[in-house]
Design a protein around this motif. Structure first.
Motif, PDB file in Angstrom:
ATOM      1  N   THR A 194      -3.938  93.236 -81.946  1.00 46.78           N
ATOM      2  CA  THR A 194      -2.992  93.594 -83.002  1.00 46.78           C
ATOM      3  C   THR A 194      -1.945  94.564 -82.472  1.00 46.78           C
ATOM      4  N   PRO A 195      -0.742  94.522 -83.056  1.00 47.14           N
ATOM      5  CA  PRO A 195       0.334  95.409 -82.592  1.00 47.14           C
ATOM      6  C   PRO A 195      -0.053  96.871 -82.612  1.00 47.14           C
ATOM      7  N   SER A 196      -0.848  97.276 -83.617  1.00 46.85           N
ATOM      8  CA  SER A 196      -1.193  98.693 -83.713  1.00 46.85           C
ATOM      9  C   SER A 196      -1.982  99.139 -82.489  1.00 46.85           C
ATOM     10  N   VAL A 197      -2.870  98.241 -82.013  1.00 50.10           N
ATOM     11  CA  VAL A 197      -3.645  98.585 -80.830  1.00 50.10           C
ATOM     12  C   VAL A 197      -2.738  98.654 -79.612  1.00 50.10           C
ATOM     13  N   ARG A 198      -1.861  97.661 -79.523  1.00 49.20           N
ATOM     14  CA  ARG A 198      -0.970  97.647 -78.371  1.00 49.20           C
ATOM     15  C   ARG A 198      -0.102  98.887 -78.310  1.00 49.20           C
ATOM     16  N   ALA A 199       0.321  99.333 -79.516  1.00 52.76           N
ATOM     17  CA  ALA A 199       1.249 100.463 -79.560  1.00 52.76           C
ATOM     18  C   ALA A 199       0.670 101.679 -78.857  1.00 52.76           C
ATOM     19  N   LEU A 200      -0.666 101.786 -78.914  1.00 54.45           N
ATOM     20  CA  LEU A 200      -1.311 102.941 -78.306  1.00 54.45           C
ATOM     21  C   LEU A 200      -1.059 103.007 -76.815  1.00 54.45           C
ATOM     22  N   PHE A 201      -0.963 101.826 -76.197  1.00 53.01           N
ATOM     23  CA  PHE A 201      -0.883 101.813 -74.733  1.00 53.01           C
ATOM     24  C   PHE A 201       0.521 101.498 -74.254  1.00 53.01           C
ATOM     25  N   ARG A 202       1.436 101.451 -75.212  1.00 46.49           N
ATOM     26  CA  ARG A 202       2.776 101.022 -74.889  1.00 46.49           C
ATOM     27  C   ARG A 202       3.369 101.823 -73.736  1.00 46.49           C
ATOM     28  N   GLY A 203       3.359 103.145 -73.914  1.00 40.96           N
ATOM     29  CA  GLY A 203       3.987 104.006 -72.910  1.00 40.96           C
ATOM     30  C   GLY A 203       3.458 103.761 -71.504  1.00 40.96           C
ATOM     31  N   PRO A 204       2.156 103.984 -71.306  1.00 40.10           N
ATOM     32  CA  PRO A 204       1.625 103.853 -69.940  1.00 40.10           C
ATOM     33  C   PRO A 204       1.787 102.447 -69.356  1.00 40.10           C
ATOM     34  N   CYS A 205       1.605 101.416 -70.182  1.00 34.91           N
ATOM     35  CA  CYS A 205       1.719 100.047 -69.657  1.00 34.91           C
ATOM     36  C   CYS A 205       3.131  99.796 -69.170  1.00 34.91           C
ATOM     37  N   ILE A 206       4.113 100.194 -70.016  1.00 35.17           N
ATOM     38  CA  ILE A 206       5.499  99.983 -69.610  1.00 35.17           C
ATOM     39  C   ILE A 206       5.797 100.795 -68.363  1.00 35.17           C
ATOM     40  N   GLN A 207       5.190 101.990 -68.323  1.00 36.82           N
ATOM     41  CA  GLN A 207       5.381 102.841 -67.151  1.00 36.82           C
ATOM     42  C   GLN A 207       4.897 102.131 -65.875  1.00 36.82           C
ATOM     43  N   VAL A 208       3.657 101.593 -65.954  1.00 37.55           N
ATOM     44  CA  VAL A 208       3.094 100.917 -64.775  1.00 37.55           C
ATOM     45  C   VAL A 208       3.975  99.733 -64.382  1.00 37.55           C
ATOM     46  N   ALA A 209       4.359  98.932 -65.385  1.00 24.93           N
ATOM     47  CA  ALA A 209       5.154  97.740 -65.071  1.00 24.93           C
ATOM     48  C   ALA A 209       6.485  98.142 -64.456  1.00 24.93           C
TER      49      ALA A 209
ATOM     50  N   LEU B  11       3.837 105.269 -58.864  1.00 28.94           N
ATOM     51  CA  LEU B  11       2.900 104.250 -59.308  1.00 28.94           C
ATOM     52  C   LEU B  11       1.530 104.875 -59.537  1.00 28.94           C
ATOM     53  N   HIS B  12       1.146 105.720 -58.613  1.00 26.73           N
ATOM     54  CA  HIS B  12      -0.091 106.486 -58.728  1.00 26.73           C
ATOM     55  C   HIS B  12      -0.143 107.202 -60.080  1.00 26.73           C
ATOM     56  N   GLN B  13       0.953 107.905 -60.372  1.00 23.87           N
ATOM     57  CA  GLN B  13       1.028 108.666 -61.614  1.00 23.87           C
ATOM     58  C   GLN B  13       0.914 107.726 -62.818  1.00 23.87           C
ATOM     59  N   ALA B  14       1.612 106.607 -62.758  1.00 25.44           N
ATOM     60  CA  ALA B  14       1.618 105.672 -63.890  1.00 25.44           C
ATOM     61  C   ALA B  14       0.231 105.083 -64.105  1.00 25.44           C
ATOM     62  N   LEU B  15      -0.439 104.723 -63.003  1.00 26.40           N
ATOM     63  CA  LEU B  15      -1.783 104.174 -63.127  1.00 26.40           C
ATOM     64  C   LEU B  15      -2.713 105.212 -63.726  1.00 26.40           C
ATOM     65  N   HIS B  16      -2.532 106.436 -63.283  1.00 30.70           N
ATOM     66  CA  HIS B  16      -3.329 107.538 -63.812  1.00 30.70           C
ATOM     67  C   HIS B  16      -3.126 107.667 -65.315  1.00 30.70           C
ATOM     68  N   ASP B  17      -1.864 107.599 -65.753  1.00 35.57           N
ATOM     69  CA  ASP B  17      -1.564 107.710 -67.188  1.00 35.57           C
ATOM     70  C   ASP B  17      -2.219 106.584 -67.962  1.00 35.57           C
ATOM     71  N   LEU B  18      -2.122 105.357 -67.423  1.00 41.20           N
ATOM     72  CA  LEU B  18      -2.718 104.216 -68.104  1.00 41.20           C
ATOM     73  C   LEU B  18      -4.215 104.404 -68.215  1.00 41.20           C
ATOM     74  N   ASN B  19      -4.798 104.875 -67.126  1.00 41.14           N
ATOM     75  CA  ASN B  19      -6.244 105.066 -67.105  1.00 41.14           C
ATOM     76  C   ASN B  19      -6.660 106.071 -68.162  1.00 41.14           C
ATOM     77  N   SER B  20      -5.949 107.203 -68.222  1.00 40.42           N
ATOM     78  CA  SER B  20      -6.378 108.214 -69.189  1.00 40.42           C
ATOM     79  C   SER B  20      -6.073 107.747 -70.603  1.00 40.42           C
ATOM     80  N   ALA B  21      -5.013 106.966 -70.777  1.00 42.39           N
ATOM     81  CA  ALA B  21      -4.732 106.437 -72.112  1.00 42.39           C
ATOM     82  C   ALA B  21      -5.873 105.545 -72.566  1.00 42.39           C
ATOM     83  N   ILE B  22      -6.358 104.710 -71.640  1.00 36.54           N
ATOM     84  CA  ILE B  22      -7.445 103.815 -72.001  1.00 36.54           C
ATOM     85  C   ILE B  22      -8.709 104.611 -72.299  1.00 36.54           C
ATOM     86  N   ARG B  23      -8.938 105.644 -71.514  1.00 39.92           N
ATOM     87  CA  ARG B  23     -10.148 106.431 -71.726  1.00 39.92           C
ATOM     88  C   ARG B  23     -10.108 107.225 -73.005  1.00 39.92           C
TER      89      ARG B  23
END
Lengths: 480, 480
Positions: free
Chosen positions: B302-317, B346-358
């Motif tokens: 659902t979009p609401s779930v995606r919205a949570l990870f929007r920042g870090p995912c876009i960052q990584v991409a 990239l390191h930083q972005a992956l880190h952000d995504l990881n902590s967002a997921i956690r």
């Protein structure tokens, strides 16, 4: 001396293997030899030589250039060569008629100008993708013949008998080629394409099965760790056949479209449908590569977590590969496959995987109270999961309908989801550490994705069976 | 009349577009025209014709067949043709010497036998993959010339002058071709391969960026839904260039290897390294296809779930595509790229995504108590997540080391994990409904996988830069 003899042995062996791999190659080489010998009789026998003279050279040239491995390729080249020569001959003749009455100097200028124009035009035309694909050789031969005739007509007084003799020898050459490739042990591009497609389906099936069995191989501790490397070979061999198949698919289909049909049922055999199927299989193959990527990835889910999903995952993979094998065997025997049989077990397997994933988080709670709660929840859940799994599979089927019915189904799904979600989100679950579960989630999602794409593959195979009017599906034929 | 004129207009336009797409095509067509006109002067001018006679035909034939679009292809064909003709000529001469003394009948038999043997041998040899790749045309010309000479020598008394004249005219033809393709507006296969590789890198970058922006596009409600279809076009155009690049890569590299080097720094330009880079990029592309598959999949988070990870995912991409673009621009300018700059963000972005997921599961708890607990946990978690994210990225780097050091790193990781896990598994989390989170997990896992494969791409580009001795990296050059 020993060194030389081992070198010779390995050298001979490599050549032997080329023939061993595909014995038709040896046959083809013999055919070329025989055709060339036949054509050189035009020179060797006095009566034949007197009729044709030195133009017999053109027959030799035609045989060398036109005789190809498959009948379709030979036909394509031969017809291109024939038409190209004819067109060029008539054009050169026309120009000859126009230039005839003028003086020598003007005529030289005129020939030069026409050579330049035709050279420019033909080269430019060859960049057109459609012409390049089908008639590249014809245009080349046109250009070649036009130049030879128009230029040599400048020195030759009477060009008509020259052109006639040349056409005649080329016809003899083409005739020998067609005889050799269509009648003596013919190799059909269409059959190659057919069996190649079957092998691609089978390769994907073994690849997927091997992939899943490696992913979960830590579980069976009965010492089969040794052949992991061999299995990885199997995986990549399975899908490699599919990935880079675009150019070979297209050229085989092109040549096959030149071949006379050898099926009684349909007028025009749908070779382009094989290319389409190949495209869908390639996209299916990309998922297989990603699945393989899950094995190679550095971040892995622990074996204990994987063990929980071992059964359902293997089940789904087996079902997918079984469907692929069924499709392959139905293609091989030119029979329709029964889509109902294909989807039923897969449906069940996806359902199992789904409920395994849903029931799983509770298994990580070790306190008794939670476990009983989990048990209760599982019972609840199973009843809920059943329709939900159906929507998963139904979604795959609906994909097709969506294309037709527009977005009418979407509203149904939106209605269906809210019924499920509150029930489940009320249950407090202890999740896995997410970034550890992530790789497994990707693996599972790829499996589900694969099942979704399988639908597309089935669709294309059915379309192929319909267009090629395969025999009807019969129950007893499935056991092959 | 109007219908015909519109048809003509569209017809002319399609031809105009072919030239517009790549103006070198027009230049090439003009070149072919000029070369043919030049070679037909051999016929038209009296003094030239008297020297060569009707053998001038062979020059025309050579020009038509040999002159190709790129310099490498022309050289490859020209040299193959030259060598093939030479070898065939000498072999035919040898056989001639042997057969000379025998009677007419035996001689005919002998010629027939040699034609068969050579025909069989050449055809068989052409199935060898290495020979097929490099010398297919040479073997064909060898076969053709051998047949023509040995068969026509049966009728001709003195074969030596014939062979000499023919070689001479073929040399003239080859000379004109080489002049036209190497000196007059040359098109280098090597440059094509180079710019093609750059374009592939850029295509992947835009594809990934577009993919992620579509995945999260539901969030920005500012009416840009219209261009979703256009963006999907962009995605598939971006990776399509990469997927089916195998055959064009290989043929370009093959032709490029025939071209004289046009770089001062290295002796042998590493064209094969471009093919290797192409293979790695293709595997990278398969991940891009899977990422695109996540958009098309029926089961969506659902979009609401995606919205949570929007920042870090876009960052990584963005980081991944930025790295790809950096690689592309460094390739384009023949400079080395700096690997440190590439990995840091990239390191930083992956880190952000990881902590967002956690940190995410806690966001679903709506009660105040849990929220404060979550806040507390998040603070705790951030400190824990930092090293763990490092291991994620470190894992990618270690992949290389692993290949060298064997499994020594594994023991480190096994030690590292138990320290993290208890801390996190103690925190009770309310998980998402799993089979809804599954698609997102797959999406995130593919992004991480992509970052892992990026390392391989960087490696190959560096290897290429090393082998081709690109200029050293300089800070100010990065702004391009």
């Amino acid at each position: 001396v020993r060194k030389i003899s081992t070198f010779c042995a390995s050298f001979l062996k490599s050549w032997y293997l080329i023939g061993r791999e595909d014995p038709r190659r040896v046959v083809h080489a013999v055919k070329v030899g025989v055709a060339l010998t036949l054509v050189s009789f035009l020179y060797i026998f006095q009566p034949l030589f007197e009729g044709l003279g030195k133009n017999a050279m053109w027959a030799v040239m035609t045989v060398v250039v036109v005789l190809e491995f498959t009948a379709g390729a030979t036909l394509c080249k031969g017809l291109n060569r024939g038409f190209g020569t004819l067109c060029a001959g008539s054009l050169a003749f026309l120009i000859e008629v126009v230039a005839e009455k003028s003086g020598k100097t003007f005529r030289g200028f005129f020939v030069g100008a026409s050579v330049f124009t035709i050279g420019f035009g033909c080269t430019y035309v060859r960049f057109h993708s459609k012409i390049k694909r089908n008639y590249d050789y014809g245009v080349l031969v046109f250009l070649l013949t036009f130049n030879l005739i128009s230029v040599s007509s400048f020195r030759e007084e009477n060009v008509v008998p020259l052109a006639r003799d040349r056409l005649c020898t080329i016809a003899i050459g083409c005739g020998i080629c067609l005889f050799m490739s269509l009648i003596v042990f013919p190799n059909w591009s269409g059959e190659d394409l057919h069996s190649y497609t079957v092998r691609k389906l089978e390769g994907l099936a073994t690849s997927i099965e091997a992939c899943v069995s490696i992913y979960f191989h830590d579980e069976d501790k009965d010492g089969n760790i040794v052949d992991v490397k061999a299995t990885k070979e199997v995986i990549s061999n399975g899908y490699r056949l599919v990935l880079d198949s675009k150019s070979s698919d297209e050229s085989l289909a092109l040549f096959a479209s030149w071949e006379p049909r050898h099926s009684r049922h349909c007028y025009k055999y749908p070779w382009q449908q094989y290319v389409k199927l190949g495209t869908v299989l390639r996209h299916f193959g990309y998922t297989a590569v990603s699945l393989h990527g899950c094995l190679e990835s550095e971040i892995q889910t622990t074996p204990s977590v994987r063990a929980l999903f071992r059964g359902p995952c293997i089940q789904v993979a087996n079902e997918v590969s079984k469907v692929l094998l069924d499709l392959a065997s139905s293609l091989r025997t030119h029979r329709r496959c029964s889509p109902d049989v294909l989807s039923d077990h897969l449906h069940q397997a996806l359902h199992d995987l789904n409920s395994a994933i849903r029931s799983q988080p509770r298994l990580f709670l070790n306190s008794k109270k939670n476990r009983s709660a989990a048990k209760h929840a599982t019972n609840n859940n199973l009843m809920v999961a059943l329709p939900s799994a159906k929507t998963d599979v139904a979604a795959l089927v609906e994909k097709r309908n969506n294309n037709i019915n527009g977005n009418t189904n979407n509203s149904n799904k939106v209605k269906a989801q809210p019924v499920l979600r509150p029930t489940l989100s009320k249950i407090a679950m202890l999740s896995l550490e997410f970034s550890e579960a992530l790789p497994f989630a990707a693996f599972a999602a790829l499996l589900v994705e694969m099942a979704a794409r399988l639908e597309l593959v089935i669709e294309e195979v059915e379309e192929l069976a319909r267009q090629a009017s395969f025999k009807e599906y019969e129950e007893e034929d499935l056991v092959s």
